[in-house]
Design a protein around this motif. Structure first.
Motif, PDB file in Angstrom:
ATOM      1  N   PHE A 176     -15.730  49.765  23.189  1.00  0.00           N
ATOM      2  CA  PHE A 176     -16.137  50.377  21.923  1.00  0.00           C
ATOM      3  C   PHE A 176     -16.801  49.349  21.027  1.00  0.00           C
ATOM      4  O   PHE A 176     -16.351  48.211  20.931  1.00  0.00           O
ATOM      5  CB  PHE A 176     -14.914  50.950  21.188  1.00  0.00           C
TER       6      PHE A 176
ATOM      7  N   ASP B 143     -17.464  50.198  17.674  1.00  0.00           N
ATOM      8  CA  ASP B 143     -17.494  50.876  16.379  1.00  0.00           C
ATOM      9  C   ASP B 143     -16.712  50.128  15.315  1.00  0.00           C
ATOM     10  O   ASP B 143     -16.594  50.570  14.196  1.00  0.00           O
ATOM     11  CB  ASP B 143     -17.016  52.330  16.514  1.00  0.00           C
TER      12      ASP B 143
ATOM     13  N   GLU C 142     -14.156  46.384  21.439  1.00  0.00           N
ATOM     14  CA  GLU C 142     -12.806  46.604  21.970  1.00  0.00           C
ATOM     15  C   GLU C 142     -12.907  47.171  23.374  1.00  0.00           C
ATOM     16  O   GLU C 142     -13.491  48.242  23.570  1.00  0.00           O
ATOM     17  CB  GLU C 142     -12.057  47.618  21.093  1.00  0.00           C
TER      18      GLU C 142
ATOM     19  N   VAL D  88     -11.374  49.145  26.198  1.00  0.00           N
ATOM     20  CA  VAL D  88     -10.240  50.067  26.315  1.00  0.00           C
ATOM     21  C   VAL D  88     -10.006  50.482  27.769  1.00  0.00           C
ATOM     22  O   VAL D  88      -8.906  50.923  28.106  1.00  0.00           O
ATOM     23  CB  VAL D  88     -10.398  51.301  25.396  1.00  0.00           C
TER      24      VAL D  88
ATOM     25  N   SER E 190       0.930  56.111  26.449  1.00  0.00           N
ATOM     26  CA  SER E 190      -0.110  56.482  25.499  1.00  0.00           C
ATOM     27  C   SER E 190      -0.980  55.270  25.163  1.00  0.00           C
ATOM     28  O   SER E 190      -0.483  54.167  24.978  1.00  0.00           O
ATOM     29  CB  SER E 190       0.586  57.038  24.254  1.00  0.00           C
ATOM     30  N   GLY E 191      -2.281  55.459  25.159  1.00  0.00           N
ATOM     31  CA  GLY E 191      -3.201  54.371  24.830  1.00  0.00           C
ATOM     32  C   GLY E 191      -3.645  53.577  26.045  1.00  0.00           C
ATOM     33  O   GLY E 191      -4.356  52.582  25.917  1.00  0.00           O
ATOM     34  N   SER E 192      -3.260  54.013  27.250  1.00  0.00           N
ATOM     35  CA  SER E 192      -3.598  53.223  28.437  1.00  0.00           C
ATOM     36  C   SER E 192      -5.001  53.520  28.963  1.00  0.00           C
ATOM     37  O   SER E 192      -5.434  52.910  29.930  1.00  0.00           O
ATOM     38  CB  SER E 192      -2.552  53.448  29.532  1.00  0.00           C
ATOM     39  N   GLY E 193      -5.697  54.466  28.362  1.00  0.00           N
ATOM     40  CA  GLY E 193      -7.085  54.707  28.761  1.00  0.00           C
ATOM     41  C   GLY E 193      -7.272  55.928  29.646  1.00  0.00           C
ATOM     42  O   GLY E 193      -8.362  56.155  30.169  1.00  0.00           O
ATOM     43  N   LYS E 194      -6.244  56.760  29.770  1.00  0.00           N
ATOM     44  CA  LYS E 194      -6.331  57.946  30.627  1.00  0.00           C
ATOM     45  C   LYS E 194      -7.376  58.938  30.101  1.00  0.00           C
ATOM     46  O   LYS E 194      -8.246  59.395  30.841  1.00  0.00           O
ATOM     47  CB  LYS E 194      -4.953  58.655  30.709  1.00  0.00           C
ATOM     48  N   SER E 195      -7.266  59.244  28.812  1.00  0.00           N
ATOM     49  CA  SER E 195      -8.198  60.226  28.244  1.00  0.00           C
ATOM     50  C   SER E 195      -9.634  59.734  28.287  1.00  0.00           C
ATOM     51  O   SER E 195     -10.556  60.498  28.569  1.00  0.00           O
ATOM     52  CB  SER E 195      -7.819  60.546  26.802  1.00  0.00           C
ATOM     53  N   MET E 196      -9.829  58.455  27.997  1.00  0.00           N
ATOM     54  CA  MET E 196     -11.188  57.912  28.001  1.00  0.00           C
ATOM     55  C   MET E 196     -11.800  58.044  29.400  1.00  0.00           C
ATOM     56  O   MET E 196     -12.970  58.406  29.538  1.00  0.00           O
ATOM     57  CB  MET E 196     -11.165  56.428  27.584  1.00  0.00           C
TER      58      MET E 196
END
Ligand SMILES: Nc1ncnc2c1ncn2[C@@H]1O[C@H](COP(=O)(O)OP(=O)(O)O)[C@@H](O)[C@H]1O
Ligand SMILES: [Mg+2]
Lengths: 303, 262
Positions: B12, B14, B19, B21, B41-47
């Motif tokens: 990222f 922004d 960053e 991710v 949570s925050g491990s990059g699955k959604s990205m």
């Protein structure tokens, strides 16, 4: 609703008690003798106490008899019925322009949010919003009338004679009314569109393969228009009330014009009727806004 | 092989400094396979999921590596080309069924939308028939009534079923479910898992099932990826991962599963 109208009518009546000037004098001219004025006052019922006159007028009004114009000696209802289509047409034209221009422009601006185009239009918008309609009207009638000679100021054409010509004459005043409203609509709509565009259902829409414009038109627009309904409803009421000024600038013999002359002539039956009509429109617009909310937003409908 | 992710990464741009991710993620997905991605949570699955679905923001973001869907890279593909895949070959359902549907559009219109875009030769009646069929397939009672409803008239579980119907209606090869059961209560969760398994068998659609919940991942997946801080720490068949985890991180995750749920 009825109570509101009653209160409005009473306030208008009371205002006539307070402001100086006399209907009989204004009808006869200032060099009429005291006796003739007195005789006319008795004939018009102006000698009776305020409250009696108000109740007389009110009972007539309730029965559908709006009274007779003091200065023209014509039935108020037929005078208003003749002027009403003019102001209504002007308002409809202005509303069509406001909505018809602000929707595509806001979508375009929202699509390029953050770009140079967005910043330029923001600046222009802030400026345009602050310009009053009557000033725009004066500038436009000077520019198109005097400079370009595309339009004859004061050349109003009656809708009874030539409806096309009548509409043509109303286009410039409608633009003058619409421009500031349009600027305000764009400002509100742009931010509503951007708020909606960040919502989850928009991502869902993109995931189905829609283009940005399709997402905006098919999904975002309807949701973004919900907060605009109130503004547009108020704009209609505002346009009717604002006709007083713009009709003066463009010399249009509509409701606003008749209201001004009647106030000058202390022609209280006409003033009462026009003001009650405006109040009525405001109330009706509130109702229309409520109904539109239900039409656009299924969550507000009762199943 | 349907999908091949090669050395994928996201950075990222922004904020003040870039960053990272997601970094160096590689895996493959076969036709009809259910691949679970697990990680906190925050491990990059959604990205990762959004990248495959072509839904990453287009600005202030650097993408690395390749994501090949049937041999073509969705990361570098032109937008109009990508759009022919979205909703037709690659579909996605999300965590929040309450907000993922358009509140002012009828369910039927939303379920049919992928058909309207991708199957333009279909007429209204055929589209409706297909939509109703899918509302039935996702086990909604009274599909005709649901078709005419608006999202607020349905419960969360029903809406997630609607989302599945809308995703499946175009006959995709890949369904991405990002935390699709997380917002639902436990019984509904179990029903949706069963439903996804049924759809996977009947339609042979590959499913990328993303969850932070290991017991759900174990229940549904054929193969599993474990992610941590944007990296892929372990991948393998579901039984290998759960019975013989190699990495400390995976062991830690498994030992944290409440025993009653297993
Ligand atoms: N716009 C952004 N700018 C910087 N970092 C972001 C942005 N969006 C998400 N992230 C970071 O990306 C990481 C991965 O997020 P995500 O893929 O949503 O995790 P998961 O789905 O596994 O919970 C998170 O640490 C998050 O903070
Ligand atoms: Mg996530």
């Amino acid at each position: 609703m009825l109570l509101t109208l009653l209160a409005v009518s009473f306030i208008v009546f009371a205002a006539f008690e307070i402001i100086p000037g006399d209907a009989a004098v204004s009808r006869l001219g200032s060099n009429a003798t005291k006796e003739t004025v007195e005789a006319l006052r008795v004939q018009m019922g102006l000698d009776k106490p305020f409250i009696v006159r108000y109740l007389n007028w009110l009972s007539g009004f309730v029965k559908g008899d709006f009274g007779t114009s003091i200065s023209y000696n014509l039935p108020v209802s037929s005078m208003i019925l003749e002027k009403l289509p003019i102001t209504v047409t002007l308002t409809i034209l202005s509303m069509i322009m406001t909505i018809g221009i602000s929707i595509p422009l806001s979508l375009l601006i929202a699509k390029y949010a953050g770009s140079k185009f967005d910043r330029i239009s923001y600046g222009t918008n802030q400026f345009v919003m602050a310009v009053p309609s009557f000033f725009l009207g004066i500038m436009m009638s000077w520019f198109f009338g005097m400079v370009l000679k595309l339009f004859r100021p004061g050349g109003y054409i009656s809708y009874k004679k030539d409806f096309g010509g009548f509409l043509g004459y109303l286009i410039l005043p409608a633009i003058a009314i619409a421009i500031p409203k349009c600027a305000m609509s764009i400002k509100l709509l742009r931010s509503a569109i951007l708020t909606e565009a960040g919502k989850d259902y928009v991502r869902t829409a993109y995931s189905r393969g829609l283009s940005t414009m399709e997402v905006l038109y098919r999904h975002v627009l309807k949701n973004a228009m919900i907060p605009l309904i109130t503004f547009w409803g108020m704009a209609v009421a505002d346009m009717i009330a604002g006709s007083i000024v713009i009709e003066q600038v463009f010399n249009i013999p509509g409701l606003g014009r008749i209201l001004l002359t009647s106030i000058a002539n202390r022609d209280y039956p006409v003033v009462e009727a026009v003001i009650i009509l405006i109040a009525f429109v405001v109330l009706i617009m509130n109702l229309v806004v409520d109904i539109l909310y239900r039409v656009v937003d299924p969550r507000l409908r009762k199943d | 092989m349907l999908l091949s992710v090669e050395d994928f990464g996201i950075e990222f741009h922004d904020h003040d400094k870039p960053e990272r991710v997601v970094e160096g993620v590689s895996f493959t997905l076969d036709k009809g396979e259910i691949l679970g991605i697990v990680g906190e949570s925050g491990s990059g699955k959604s990205m990762t999921a959004l990248a495959i679905a072509g839904l990453l923001p287009r600005k202030k973001l650097k993408k690395e590596g390749r994501i090949l869907f049937e041999g073509e890279d969705v990361l570098t593909m032109e937008r109009h080309k990508l759009r022919t895949l979205q909703g037709d070959e690659i579909c996605m359902i999300f965590q929040e069924p309450m907000t993922a549907l358009n509140p002012t559009m009828k369910i039927g219109t939303q379920v049919e939308e992928a058909l309207r875009i991708h199957h333009t030769q279909m007429n209204d009646a055929a589209r409706k028939e297909r939509a109703i069929k899918w509302l039935e397939n996702v086990e909604l009672d009274d599909p005709e009534r649901v078709y005419e409803s608006y999202p607020h008239q349905l419960s969360g579980g029903m809406r997630q079923r609607v989302m599945i119907a809308a995703a499946m209606v175009g006959g995709p090869q890949l369904l991405i479910a990002d935390e699709a059961t997380t917002a639902l209560d436990v019984t509904v969760q179990a029903q949706i898992i069963k439903l996804l398994q049924k759809i996977n068998k009947e339609s042979a659609v590959a499913i990328l099932f993303i969850s932070h919940d290991l017991s759900l991942i174990r229940q549904i997946s054929h193969n599993v990826l474990v992610m941590q801080n944007g990296h892929l720490v372990e991948k393998g068949a579901v039984d290998d991962i759960f019975d013989h985890p190699k990495q400390e991180y995976t062991k830690k995750l498994i030992s944290a599963i409440p025993k009653v749920e297993l």
